[in-house]
Design an enzyme around this catalytic site. Structure first.
Site, PDB file in Angstrom:
ATOM      1  N   LYS A  84      -5.185  -7.196  31.345  1.00  0.00           N
ATOM      2  CA  LYS A  84      -5.410  -6.171  32.370  1.00  0.00           C
ATOM      3  C   LYS A  84      -4.668  -6.556  33.643  1.00  0.00           C
ATOM      4  O   LYS A  84      -4.645  -7.736  34.019  1.00  0.00           O
ATOM      5  CB  LYS A  84      -6.918  -6.041  32.637  1.00  0.00           C
TER       6      LYS A  84
ATOM      7  N   SER B  98     -12.659   1.224  33.957  1.00  0.00           N
ATOM      8  CA  SER B  98     -11.331   1.088  34.508  1.00  0.00           C
ATOM      9  C   SER B  98     -10.345   0.380  33.571  1.00  0.00           C
ATOM     10  O   SER B  98      -9.144   0.467  33.780  1.00  0.00           O
ATOM     11  CB  SER B  98     -11.402   0.308  35.825  1.00  0.00           C
TER      12      SER B  98
ATOM     13  N   SER C  97     -16.727  -1.136  33.073  1.00  0.00           N
ATOM     14  CA  SER C  97     -15.281  -0.981  32.901  1.00  0.00           C
ATOM     15  C   SER C  97     -14.691  -1.612  31.643  1.00  0.00           C
ATOM     16  O   SER C  97     -13.527  -1.380  31.333  1.00  0.00           O
ATOM     17  CB  SER C  97     -14.551  -1.527  34.130  1.00  0.00           C
TER      18      SER C  97
END
Lengths: 492, 494
Positions: free
Chosen positions: A76, A151, A175
């Site tokens: 990420k 997210s 997330s």
């Protein structure tokens, strides 16, 4: 190969039936092919990744290979990585090249894993649909009209589309779990403090926790074993002996006999879509078949979790994001008058609308005269929510319910209504407030004729440090179901 | 000051003492002063994305030391909070400080105000002392209209020490600041270098009519980095406030700066534009927990405190309270004095004290030197006192030897006093025969004085002593000269 588990890939690498370079090329090629439509990656650097793969092959040749050596992992873009652009999905950091490795990056490097690329995400991890990214929305591989969740939407889409064998995510209010659910993956948010936050761009420090996103519980267990561990650079990192999170995977199926599954009545009320309810109920039946028993429990304060979260998380983010001021790094407005103007313009231009909204909320709730009414009250609620779980775990071993109230929704469906968007995380937020570990596993499909099959996630919440147990429980389920092996159509 | 007749001045001080740790309070970067800009700013200090603070336990130990030295409560649990504001030299956009629960709570410091006979003791209560990090520095020169930022100082540990509004004059404020300055150096938590900003004070000043139970509105004078400026600034501020009120005006709460060039204070910002710092507990740091065992360990490592040392000097050396207090004004002074006594012998302690507080202090004062940098070492001064004590030299000769030592003769050698005495033939003449011979010569050459003495003029006696001393270049034992002269004069008369 693209559907292989991490241990299968590891075995293939060990048997020299393929090299890390070959494996990395395979996934880089898939990224080149699929990413333009899905937008799951912000940064792909073929040369850097292949250099990592070569190093991994050399490490294996030297006889120093571990279970993840040579396996490409998508990271990420919230993790600072030395020499890699690290944007956090924001224009504010669109020019920021990491000068050091985050703990998580370093741990994977140490394990010999290859950094496959940096995945797209909601800006500064604020969002539940991956629509707030400066780099554009990520598309759900199951139906590109749908959001992948957020997210960690880029990480979820990358694994769902088999552009990466596994990925990392971070979870502040859901997330990891919500995008895992919406993309048909297994994703784990560990107990707060299990994975060091060093080098992870902070959103809400007391809630942020990194974790794995992969196809199966077994893969997540391998990933977490590499990610976890005490780090003295993070004062909230817990000083505990290293754990092997795969240790419960080998437990025979009978291991679920007598497992008490708590079903919070607050998680099964109105608000949950019918397709989600059906899949979750079916999964619970499956667990009962495996010998588990279900007990109704109550988490009486869980209804307060969203409001409490939207005080605490913005409060912390308003302070955490103050460092992005255009002075030392990151975006600075090209034209400005005095210092105040430089701050205002740089931040006005560098942050997107959702980030600004949360900074405003956070600044407000910390202001003189409001602090007691909002921030302190929210902290009290937070303690009540944690106490609810402590009481619940006296009656059960794990808690189960839906991860998300609905399957993936269409792009734009909720972006105009922040409150609707915030409610996407209604089942996930309370575990962040309590610091508990929670996992989402695929448990079926919902959707309609128009949308086609869309994955449903089952949430498994464990007691503190219950990761190995939870992963074992999920693994037993995945031994007798195949939801986790299903792939979106058209990506194979 | 007639102006003050109807007024009472109320002062509270906030002092930032930079803690003498090797590394910063939340990072591993060095704290040394004077490095090239930003050479001592690590990833944490410049607040890169993703970095986190880790508390330096040495800074906590400094706070514990301070708490123990002032008899305060060391909080078993204290909290680091974020003080949020934007400024280019504040890299995170917040300062990590302590707000609601500071590490040191309460305590008191005894100060002495006035001179000589008028000295009075006073106790100043402390409210709290808390740990925090310093900001960097903005440099506004040499950047062609832009500003430079030096983050070397960012993250340097500070102890902010806050008093109750207990001081009633600039003299008391300065006495407190000096006592605190001596104490932090005594317990070795701060180098006290005011030029480099290691010790800086803010003074909260208000005035009220005598007898008024209500405190006046205060103005805070920021960043006083010398005791002299503190005195000037407070005196100016007090006069300004009284005149304003007497002219029918009111005092607005404000932050002011002192300009040493004009000797005036000037408002920097008023209460209206005060920041809302949005304090909240820093979620990156756990509460600071200090177990009793930690406090005990620090206690064991503390040097003897001034109060205890003062009592010991009175008891063991027979010093007066005044001498003992003066000699324990700083640890350097006390250590120097003890070393002088060690070299000269315990019986000479009173003489040692006189020399340290007298000639040495005067000379240090004149040359603006610290006792630690004294050209005359404690061993050398001890050697000198020993020669006075065993009558090798007289006091007046000793002053000459001291001058020679001060000017660097025999520098670096402990027995320098003996060398100088021998080299310059300063040894006192104590041989009665030799002195008698000289006296005989003096009497023969000064018949007039002898006559005057016999006529009852005592002054003439002193003149004869002076002549005798002159004839021996001051080396004769003055007491012996006195005694022998009287004897001779008495005998002559008979």
């Amino acid at each position: 190969m693209i559907n292989a588990s991490l241990s299968e890939l590891s075995a293939a690498l060990a048997a020299k039936s393929l090299s890390s370079v070959e494996l990395t090329v395979l996934f880089l090629d898939r990224i080149a092919e699929l990413n333009p439509a899905l937008n799951a990656f912000i940064t792909v650097d073929r040369d850097k990744s292949l250099a990592g793969a070569k190093a991994a092959d050399a490490q294996r040749a030297a006889g120093r290979a571990g279970p993840l050596t040579g396996i490409p992992i998508a990271q990420k873009d919230i993790f600072v990585a030395d020499g890699w652009l690290t944007t956090c999905g924001s224009k504010m950091l669109s020019n920021f090249v990491g000068p050091y490795d985050a703990h998580v990056i370093a741990q994977f490097k140490r394990a010999g894993a290859v950094l496959l690329g940096k995945t797209n995400m909601d800006e500064f991890a604020m969002g539940s649909s991956n629509e707030t990214s400066f780099y554009g929305p990520v598309k759900n591989p199951w139906n590109t009209a749908m959001v992948p969740g957020g997210s960690s939407g880029g990480s979820a889409a990358s694994v769902a589309a088999r552009m990466a064998p596994a990925a990392t995510g971070t979870d502040t209010g859901g997330s990891i779990r919500q995008p895992a659910a919406l993309c048909g993956l297994t994703g784990l948010k560990p107990t707060y403090g299990v994975v060091s936050r060093y080098g992870m761009v902070a959103f809400a420090s007391s809630l942020d926790q990194a974790g794995p996103m992969a196809k199966s519980a077994a893969d997540c267990a391998l990933m977490l074993s590499a990610m976890a561990g005490f780090d003295e650079r993070d004062s909230t990192s817990l000083e505990r002996p290293a754990e092997d999170y795969t240790r419960d995977l080998a437990t025979p199926l009978a291991g679920l006999r007598g497992l008490r599954i708590g079903l919070p009545k607050e998680f099964f009320g109105p608000g949950m879509a019918d397709d989600v309810r059906a899949a979750v109920e079916a999964a619970l039946d499956q667990f009962r078949k495996l010998g588990a028993v279900t007990v109704e429990i109550s988490l009486p304060n869980s209804g307060l979790s969203v409001p409490a979260y939207y005080v605490i998380a913005p409060a912390e983010c308003s302070s955490n994001l103050s460092r992005f001021d255009g002075v030392r790094y990151g975006y600075r407005a090209p034209e400005y008058g005095d210092l105040l103007d430089m701050y205002c313009k740089s931040r006005a231009q560098g942050f997107g609308a959702e980030v600004k909204r949360r900074i405003l909320i956070g600044t407000y709730v910390l202001s003189h005269g409001y602090y007691d009414a909002y921030y302190l009250q929210a902290q009290k609620i937070r303690r009540l929510i944690a106490q609810d779980f402590v009481a619940a775990f006296k009656e059960c071993d794990v808690i189960m319910g839906p991860t998300s109230p609905s399957v993936a929704f269409a792009h734009g469906a909720k972006s105009a209504d922040p409150v609707q968007m915030y409610l996407s995380d209604i089942y996930t937020i309370s575990t962040n407030l309590a610091g508990l570990p929670a996992l989402s596993i695929p448990c079926g499909f919902g959707g309609d004729e128009k949308s086609g099959n869309l994955p449903v996630g089952l949430q498994i919440i464990g007691d503190y440090f219950g990761e190995a147990r939870m992963l074992g429980v999920a693994h037993q389920y995945q031994q007798v179901t195949d939801w986790h092996t299903r792939m979106p159509a058209g990506i194979a | 000051m007639a102006l003050l007749d109807n007024w009472e001045v109320v002062i509270g001080l906030e002092t930032h003492a930079q803690l003498a740790t090797q590394s910063k309070i939340f990072s591993g970067a060095a704290t040394a002063f004077g490095a090239a800009p930003n050479a001592q700013a690590c990833a944490v200090d410049i607040a890169l994305p993703g970095v986190l603070p880790v508390l330096n336990r040495k800074a906590v130990e400094c706070a514990i030391r301070f708490g123990l030295a002032i008899g305060a409560t060391i909080a078993p649990r204290s909290i680091f909070a974020r003080k949020n504001y934007f400024y280019p030299d504040l890299p995170k956009g917040y300062q990590i400080s302590q707000y609601e629960l500071p590490v040191v709570q309460g305590g008191a410091l005894t100060i002495r105000v006035g001179q000589g006979e008028g000295v009075a003791e006073k106790t100043v209560r402390l409210t709290r002392a808390h740990l925090e990090e310093d900001a960097g520095k903005s440099l506004h020169e040499d950047f062609h209209g832009k500003s430079g930022i030096d983050l070397n100082r960012a993250g340097t540990p500070l102890l902010e020490i806050v008093t109750e509004p207990d001081m009633r004059s600039s003299d008391e404020a300065v006495a407190y600041a000096k006592a605190l300055h001596a104490l932090v150096r005594w317990i070795d938590i701060c180098d006290g270098n005011m030029q480099e900003g290691s010790f800086r004070c803010d003074a909260n000043v208000s005035v009220r009519r005598k007898g008024d139970p209500k405190l006046g509105t205060r103005r805070e004078i920021k960043n006083l980095n010398s005791f002299r400026f503190m005195q000037q600034a407070i005196d100016y501020e007090v006069r300004w406030q009284i005149e304003r009120i007497e002219d029918g005006g009111t005092i607005e709460q404000a932050t002011v700066l002192f300009n040493p060039d004009t000797g005036e204070t000037r408002a920097m910002r008023s209460k209206e534009d005060a920041h809302d710092y949005r304090y909240f507990p820093d979620p990156d740091l756990l509460p600071l927990e200090i177990a009793p065992a930690w406090i005990e360990r620090v206690k064991g490592e503390m040097p003897e405190l001034p109060v205890a040392m003062k009592a010991r000097f009175e008891r063991d050396f027979g010093l007066t309270a005044y001498d003992a207090t003066t000699l324990t004004a700083s640890l350097d002074m006390a250590r120097y004095f003890e070393a002088v006594v060690a070299a000269a012998g315990r019986d000479t302690a009173k003489t040692c004290a006189n020399w340290v507080m007298g000639d040495l202090a005067a000379r240090l004062n004149r040359d603006e030197k610290d006792v630690a940098a004294s050209p005359v070492s404690a061993a050398q001064l001890g050697g000198l006192v020993a020669r006075i004590a065993d009558s090798t030299i007289s006091n007046s000769i000793a002053k000459k030897v001291f001058d020679a030592l001060w000017n660097g003769e025999g520098a670096g050698r402990d027995n320098a006093a003996d060398e100088i005495i021998d080299k310059q033939g300063m040894r006192q003449i104590t041989d009665s025969g030799a002195i008698e011979a000289i006296i005989d010569e003096v009497l023969a050459a000064n018949a007039k004085s002898v006559e005057e003495f016999r006529a009852g003029k005592e002054k003439a006696f002193n003149a004869l002593v002076g002549q005798a001393m002159k004839a021996t270049k001051g080396k004769a034992n003055p007491q012996q000269v006195n005694d022998l002269l009287r004897k001779k004069l008495a005998a002559g008369a008979a």
